[in-house]
Design a protein around this motif. Structure first.
Motif, PDB file in Angstrom:
ATOM      1  N   ILE A  11      52.279  81.670  83.339  1.00 42.56           N
ATOM      2  CA  ILE A  11      51.653  80.991  84.484  1.00 42.56           C
ATOM      3  C   ILE A  11      52.602  81.127  85.667  1.00 42.56           C
ATOM      4  N   ALA A  12      52.081  81.564  86.825  1.00 45.61           N
ATOM      5  CA  ALA A  12      52.924  81.805  88.006  1.00 45.61           C
ATOM      6  C   ALA A  12      52.601  80.783  89.091  1.00 45.61           C
ATOM      7  N   ILE A  13      53.663  80.166  89.629  1.00 45.84           N
ATOM      8  CA  ILE A  13      53.501  79.137  90.664  1.00 45.84           C
ATOM      9  C   ILE A  13      54.439  79.474  91.828  1.00 45.84           C
ATOM     10  N   PRO A  14      53.941  80.157  92.867  1.00 44.60           N
ATOM     11  CA  PRO A  14      54.818  80.513  93.986  1.00 44.60           C
ATOM     12  C   PRO A  14      55.123  79.307  94.881  1.00 44.60           C
ATOM     13  N   THR A  15      56.353  79.268  95.388  1.00 44.47           N
ATOM     14  CA  THR A  15      56.730  78.225  96.357  1.00 44.47           C
ATOM     15  C   THR A  15      57.047  78.848  97.718  1.00 44.47           C
ATOM     16  N   THR A  16      56.810  80.159  97.835  1.00 42.86           N
ATOM     17  CA  THR A  16      56.880  80.830  99.140  1.00 42.86           C
ATOM     18  C   THR A  16      55.582  81.623  99.299  1.00 42.86           C
ATOM     19  N   ALA A  17      55.266  81.974 100.543  1.00 38.45           N
ATOM     20  CA  ALA A  17      54.083  82.803 100.790  1.00 38.45           C
ATOM     21  C   ALA A  17      54.570  84.110 101.376  1.00 38.45           C
ATOM     22  N   GLY A  18      54.890  85.062 100.496  1.00 44.17           N
ATOM     23  CA  GLY A  18      55.462  86.310 100.991  1.00 44.17           C
ATOM     24  C   GLY A  18      55.221  87.501 100.094  1.00 44.17           C
ATOM     25  N   THR A  19      55.930  87.554  98.946  1.00 45.48           N
ATOM     26  CA  THR A  19      55.883  88.766  98.124  1.00 45.48           C
ATOM     27  C   THR A  19      54.529  88.956  97.444  1.00 45.48           C
ATOM     28  N   GLY A  20      53.899  87.844  97.098  1.00 47.75           N
ATOM     29  CA  GLY A  20      52.646  87.950  96.350  1.00 47.75           C
ATOM     30  C   GLY A  20      52.875  88.369  94.911  1.00 47.75           C
ATOM     31  N   SER A  21      54.126  88.245  94.440  1.00 51.65           N
ATOM     32  CA  SER A  21      54.460  88.666  93.074  1.00 51.65           C
ATOM     33  C   SER A  21      53.588  87.973  92.029  1.00 51.65           C
ATOM     34  N   GLU A  22      53.088  86.792  92.376  1.00 53.74           N
ATOM     35  CA  GLU A  22      52.275  86.020  91.424  1.00 53.74           C
ATOM     36  C   GLU A  22      51.020  86.764  90.976  1.00 53.74           C
ATOM     37  N   VAL A  23      50.503  87.657  91.807  1.00 56.44           N
ATOM     38  CA  VAL A  23      49.309  88.408  91.393  1.00 56.44           C
ATOM     39  C   VAL A  23      49.642  89.869  91.078  1.00 56.44           C
ATOM     40  N   GLY A  24      50.940  90.192  91.053  1.00 59.06           N
ATOM     41  CA  GLY A  24      51.342  91.582  90.845  1.00 59.06           C
ATOM     42  C   GLY A  24      51.521  91.926  89.378  1.00 59.06           C
ATOM     43  N   ARG A  25      51.498  93.238  89.113  1.00 58.29           N
ATOM     44  CA  ARG A  25      51.685  93.731  87.748  1.00 58.29           C
ATOM     45  C   ARG A  25      53.059  94.354  87.570  1.00 58.29           C
ATOM     46  N   SER A  26      53.959  94.054  88.507  1.00 59.62           N
ATOM     47  CA  SER A  26      55.289  94.652  88.412  1.00 59.62           C
ATOM     48  C   SER A  26      56.372  93.590  88.526  1.00 59.62           C
ATOM     49  N   SER A  27      57.562  94.001  88.115  1.00 56.38           N
ATOM     50  CA  SER A  27      58.720  93.119  88.168  1.00 56.38           C
ATOM     51  C   SER A  27      59.902  93.986  88.575  1.00 56.38           C
ATOM     52  N   VAL A  28      60.635  93.561  89.594  1.00 60.41           N
ATOM     53  CA  VAL A  28      61.770  94.357  90.079  1.00 60.41           C
ATOM     54  C   VAL A  28      63.061  93.704  89.598  1.00 60.41           C
ATOM     55  N   ILE A  29      63.804  94.444  88.770  1.00 61.96           N
ATOM     56  CA  ILE A  29      65.044  93.910  88.184  1.00 61.96           C
ATOM     57  C   ILE A  29      66.188  94.880  88.508  1.00 61.96           C
ATOM     58  N   THR A  30      67.322  94.334  88.956  1.00 62.47           N
ATOM     59  CA  THR A  30      68.477  95.176  89.257  1.00 62.47           C
ATOM     60  C   THR A  30      69.210  95.510  87.955  1.00 62.47           C
ATOM     61  N   LEU A  31      69.450  96.809  87.747  1.00 59.97           N
ATOM     62  CA  LEU A  31      70.053  97.287  86.495  1.00 59.97           C
ATOM     63  C   LEU A  31      71.552  96.987  86.458  1.00 59.97           C
ATOM     64  N   ASP A  32      72.059  96.625  85.256  1.00 62.13           N
ATOM     65  CA  ASP A  32      73.498  96.385  85.088  1.00 62.13           C
ATOM     66  C   ASP A  32      74.286  97.665  85.370  1.00 62.13           C
ATOM     67  N   ALA A  33      73.759  98.809  84.893  1.00 62.91           N
ATOM     68  CA  ALA A  33      74.537 100.049  84.871  1.00 62.91           C
ATOM     69  C   ALA A  33      74.848 100.582  86.266  1.00 62.91           C
ATOM     70  N   ASN A  34      73.856 100.622  87.157  1.00 63.57           N
ATOM     71  CA  ASN A  34      74.091 101.290  88.448  1.00 63.57           C
ATOM     72  C   ASN A  34      73.703 100.427  89.653  1.00 63.57           C
ATOM     73  N   HIS A  35      73.347  99.191  89.402  1.00 61.27           N
ATOM     74  CA  HIS A  35      72.974  98.235  90.473  1.00 61.27           C
ATOM     75  C   HIS A  35      71.775  98.702  91.297  1.00 61.27           C
ATOM     76  N   ARG A  36      71.027  99.658  90.753  1.00 58.84           N
ATOM     77  CA  ARG A  36      69.786 100.067  91.416  1.00 58.84           C
ATOM     78  C   ARG A  36      68.650  99.209  90.866  1.00 58.84           C
ATOM     79  N   LYS A  37      67.570  99.169  91.625  1.00 58.36           N
ATOM     80  CA  LYS A  37      66.457  98.331  91.198  1.00 58.36           C
ATOM     81  C   LYS A  37      65.488  99.134  90.324  1.00 58.36           C
TER      82      LYS A  37
END
Ligand SMILES: [Fe+2]
Length: 384
Positions: free
Chosen positions: A136-162
């Motif tokens: 269940i997604a509950i946004p507290t900002t009105a910006g990214t719209g991640s709550e309805v998205g099918r993706s997740s952006v995570i920064t990698l340990d190995a190279n600090h790229r997303k």
């Protein structure tokens, strides 16, 4: 204002007080031990207290746990810690509350729970990812719209790229858009996050991928931002404006399944290299990028301008673009988003690295016109 539900494709529960429906939704999904994923900054907020009260009141036959270690740009460690907390507390679901970072971390946690050996840098969407923990997604900002998205952006340990993890199974079971949870957002963040939504709508509408449904959603998203963002900026307690911005943010994210454009390619390195807020970075580059695109494809912003309320029916293509760009310049200035990059610590010595990362970024590949590395350099110089 009454509560409403609609789906596109995620079921969305919208309206002031929508959070109060959470216990009923938990019951419907058989959720009895949710892990709440958020960031530390949210813990003292009224939004988090409202969530705690709502879950607490419903806790006769359930319990809930909190992981609050999510970084502003979530890293692998956040996801691993959240998954460990989920396991240690025998949780059965994930509720993410916060900005895009908390929501993205919540989504990725579910992937790791299903496959503890998951390598974030090699995520393939053709595998079977059914049966992820209910979300269940509950946004507290009105910006990214991640709550309805099918993706997740995570920064990698190995190279600090997303790394972008993408799969339809990442969609939430229900999204709660409660404007009361965003009233505490300060004006500067309201403006910056809103500018992100606006940029999503403009870039997805002008992106040449064929998707007329997304085009319609993007244009209505622009209209909502133009109407509501200045009001939410001036009066954070304006629930009607806050609600419209939550809708616009979700609509921007739905629309950008078409893809984005050069503004996001310029903005991403400004965050990773220079630490700028993502929405602010978009806002500072938007007008320069619009001028760049309009000179190469006259008329591209006519319907954007009409969505802003301009009467462009009888004017030439280039005049329609000029009026739209002039409107956007005034609009962003009214939100305090008319500063230059150097005022936020960006300097010319960072230019080579910015251009290299921006050119590597995939967003500009779906820009309305082709973009070279020199174009990116010139655009940075224009707003430096
Ligand atoms: Fe964005």
């Amino acid at each position: 204002m009454s509560l409403t539900t609609f789906s596109f494709p995620t079921p969305i529960l919208f309206g002031p007080g929508a959070l109060s429906e959470l216990p009923a939704r938990c019951r419907r999904f058989g959720i009895t031990r949710p892990l709440v994923v958020t960031d530390r900054g949210l813990l003292p907020s009224a939004a988090f207290h409202a969530l705690a009260k709502t879950l607490g009141e419903a806790a006769r036959d359930r319990d809930w746990f909190v992981y609050s270690g999510v970084h502003p740009n979530p890293i692998e460690q956040d996801v691993r810690e959240a998954a460990a907390s989920y396991g240690a507390n025998h949780c059965d679901s994930v509720i993410a509350i916060g900005g895009g970072s908390a929501l993205d971390a919540g989504k990725a946690t579910r992937l790791l729970l299903k496959r503890p050996e998951l390598d974030f840098s090699k995520f393939y969407d053709e595998s079977d990812w059914s049966g992820l923990a209910p979300f269940i997604a509950i946004p507290t900002t009105a910006g990214t719209g991640s709550e309805v998205g099918r993706s997740s952006v995570i920064t990698l340990d190995a190279n600090h790229r997303k790394a972008v993890l993408f799969h339809p199974e990442l969609l939430a079971k229900v999204v709660i858009l409660d404007p009361e949870l965003t009233v505490g957002l300060p004006p500067k963040l309201t403006a910056a996050t809103g500018a992100d939504s606006l940029t999503h709508c403009i870039e997805s509408y002008t992106c040449p991928v064929f998707h007329p449904m997304c085009d319609g959603i993007a244009l209505e998203g622009i209209r909502l931002v133009v109407e509501a963002l200045p009001r939410a900026f001036r009066d954070g307690a304006d629930l009607d404006a806050r609600g419209k911005m939550l809708c616009a943010a979700a609509m921007g994210a739905v629309a950008f399944q078409k893809d984005l454009g050069v503004v996001h390619s310029l903005a991403h390195p400004l965050s990773t290299i220079c630490g700028l807020h993502h929405g602010l970075a978009n806002a500072l580059c938007l007008v320069a990028a619009m001028k760049f695109c309009a000179t190469r494809k006259p008329g591209i912003y006519r319907r954007v301008g009409e969505a802003c309320g301009l009467d462009l029916f009888r004017v030439s293509d280039s005049e329609a673009d000029d009026q739209t760009i002039a409107f956007m310049t005034r609009f962003l200035a009214g939100l305090g988003l008319n500063t230059r990059l150097h005022e936020h610590g960006v300097n010319a010595l960072q230019l080579d690295a910015l251009v290299a990362q921006a050119f590597d970024d995939p967003c500009h590949k779906t820009n309305v016109v082709a973009v070279t590395a020199d174009d990116l350099r010139n655009l940075y110089l224009e707003v430096l």
